[in-house]
Design an enzyme around this catalytic site. Structure first.
Site, PDB file in Angstrom:
ATOM      1  N   TYR A 274       1.003  -1.180  -0.061  1.00  0.00           N
ATOM      2  CA  TYR A 274      -0.069  -0.056  -0.005  1.00  0.00           C
ATOM      3  C   TYR A 274       0.789   1.181   0.028  1.00  0.00           C
ATOM      4  CZ  TYR A 274      -3.882  -2.690  -0.029  1.00  0.00           C
ATOM      5  OH  TYR A 274      -5.060  -3.587  -0.553  1.00  0.00           O
TER       6      TYR A 274
ATOM      7  N   LYS B 136       3.628 -15.642  -0.201  1.00  0.00           N
ATOM      8  CA  LYS B 136       4.028 -15.726  -1.485  1.00  0.00           C
ATOM      9  C   LYS B 136       5.668 -15.951  -1.199  1.00  0.00           C
ATOM     10  CE  LYS B 136       3.555 -16.397  -5.744  1.00  0.00           C
ATOM     11  NZ  LYS B 136       2.951 -17.556  -6.552  1.00  0.00           N
TER      12      LYS B 136
ATOM     13  N   ASP C  13      -1.662 -17.796  -4.213  1.00  0.00           N
ATOM     14  CA  ASP C  13      -2.289 -18.268  -5.229  1.00  0.00           C
ATOM     15  C   ASP C  13      -3.121 -19.578  -4.945  1.00  0.00           C
ATOM     16  OD1 ASP C  13       0.255 -19.194  -5.212  1.00  0.00           O
ATOM     17  OD2 ASP C  13       0.764 -19.101  -7.198  1.00  0.00           O
TER      18      ASP C  13
ATOM     19  N   ASP D 182      -6.414  -8.506   1.778  1.00  0.00           N
ATOM     20  CA  ASP D 182      -7.649  -7.469   1.347  1.00  0.00           C
ATOM     21  C   ASP D 182      -8.102  -8.181   0.244  1.00  0.00           C
ATOM     22  OD1 ASP D 182      -9.079  -5.228   1.070  1.00  0.00           O
ATOM     23  OD2 ASP D 182      -7.780  -4.149  -0.128  1.00  0.00           O
TER      24      ASP D 182
ATOM     25  N   ASP E 202     -12.017 -10.238   0.450  1.00  0.00           N
ATOM     26  CA  ASP E 202     -13.414  -9.968  -0.417  1.00  0.00           C
ATOM     27  C   ASP E 202     -13.864 -11.320  -0.780  1.00  0.00           C
ATOM     28  OD1 ASP E 202     -12.854  -7.058   0.006  1.00  0.00           O
ATOM     29  OD2 ASP E 202     -13.114  -6.881  -2.003  1.00  0.00           O
TER      30      ASP E 202
END
Ligand code: NAD
Length: 356
Positions: free
Chosen positions: A130, A183, A216, A240, A244
């Protein structure tokens, strides 16, 4: 308890009105003496005061017991020099709200196609990918030439440690299972450090089962078998995106509660955005902000050792579950009610208990 209420943009004012109705019902039933102090934020504030966030709001929020922030049109706010500040980033950074807690669960009466589940995504909130919050000064996105952009991701030991412990503590209160999402096969140093720190932190919680999944692959695992997860910890952007998805898997993005928590302050904030495509139509689901505010009451109750706030939070969650089971919902989860009517249904279920 004093709560600063900032309604936001798009569907923000509609879901805020529905949520404050529920809060008033909870206050009456549990004698919470809630004092709601409403101020403009986002476009309304920009129009009135020349800035999306008035600077004096920060002191008001620091002096209050909690903040309820509606969704804002952050994509519209591009130039801080013109007063276009991202309110979400502003409060998360200035109040050091490092943990974003985002529960997702299915409800009786609305069985998910994937079976029932009940999980929580704990997302680091103050750094990561961010660009607007990971620098002391300036922005972490750099335009090197008109055709070359570098976006910086900051990962620090201290932020990894505090989010890891927040997730472990939550998992210990639940089913004692922590999943670390990362990751580290590609972001070997940054996510490698995040993964190591989370594993190390988990060792100090006896009985806590820990596993880790590449982000992933996590998209497949959580869609295939969401019931196999309890508490999931992730860096900022991965958390984030994942949250969702888990909210939508639970029935709708409009069901995703979200609390931003630091050591001293907390901010209830719907997991979704300002949804301009449905704004002003009385169709938005108010549940996300209602559940976020229930999380805020529970946080306040735990912090101030006032059990009635935690009871109120549980009663709000129960009232939401009952409204959904009765089909008294907005259309995104199969009902026919508008935003205001669904908020009123939840408030009425809370009120009804007074007469029981
Ligand atoms: P969004 O989350 O606003 O909407 C995505 C989809 O979900 C839309 O189809 C929308 O109609 C639906 N949806 C969202 N909330 C809903 C609800 N309560 N009930 C029913 N359906 C709902 O994402 P977006 O359209 O990409 O973003 C719109 C604006 O919101 C942008 O300016 C974005 O930057 C901003 N945003 C703000 C926040 C925040 O304030 N925390 C978070 C995300 C996006």
């Amino acid at each position: 308890m004093q709560i600063v209420v900032l309604p936001g943009d798009g569907i923000g004012p509609e879901i805020t009105a529905a949520t404050t109705g529920v809060l008033r019902a909870a206050s009456e039933r549990f004698q919470l003496n809630l004092r709601l102090e409403e101020h403009a934020i986002g476009h309304a504030s920009l129009k009135q005061f020349g800035t999306t966030v008035r600077p004096d709001l920060l002191d008001m929020v620091r002096a209050a017991d909690g903040l309820m922030l509606g969704p804002t049109a952050t994509f519209d706010f591009k130039d801080e020099a013109r007063g276009e500040i991202n309110p979400s980033r502003y409060f998360r950074k200035n109040l050091d709200l490092f943990a974003n807690v985002r529960p997702a669960r299915t409800y009786a009466g609305r069985p998910g196609q994937l079976g029932d589940f009940d999980l929580v995504v704990v997302r680091e909130n103050t750094e990561g990918f961010y660009a607007d919050r990971n620098m002391e000064e300036g922005n972490g996105e750099l335009l090197v030439t008109p055709d070359v952009v570098i976006s910086l991701r900051r990962i620090t030991r201290s932020c990894c440690e505090r989010i890891a412990h927040a997730a472990c503590r939550l998992a210990m209160k639940r089913r004692k299972h922590l999943t670390i999402v990362h990751k580290a096969n590609v972001l070997k140093i940054g996510d490698g450090m995040f993964l190591d720190i989370c594993r190390e932190a988990a060792k100090s919680y006896p009985g806590l089962a820990v596993d880790d999944v590449l982000v992933d692959a996590m998209m497949a695992h959580v869609v295939r078998n969401p019931a196999s997860f309890d508490v999931i910890v992730a860096t900022n952007m991965f958390g984030d995106i994942l949250s969702d998805l888990t909210a939508e898997l639970s029935g709708s993005l409009g069901l995703g509660g979200s609390l931003n928590v630091g050591d001293r302050h907390a901010m209830a904030q719907a997991a979704h955005g300002s949804a301009p495509d449905i704004a002003g139509q009385d169709v938005a689901n108010p549940v996300s902000l209602i559940l976020s505010t229930a999380l805020l009451l529970a946080w306040h109750g735990e912090k101030s050792r006032a059990v009635r706030y935690e009871e109120a939070a549980r009663a709000i969650e129960d009232a939401v579950a009952t409204a959904i089971a009765q089909g008294r919902t907005t259309r995104d989860i199969g009902g026919i009610l508008g935003t205001a009517a669904m908020g009123a249904a939840v408030a009425e279920l809370l009120h009804r208990k007074i007469q029981d």
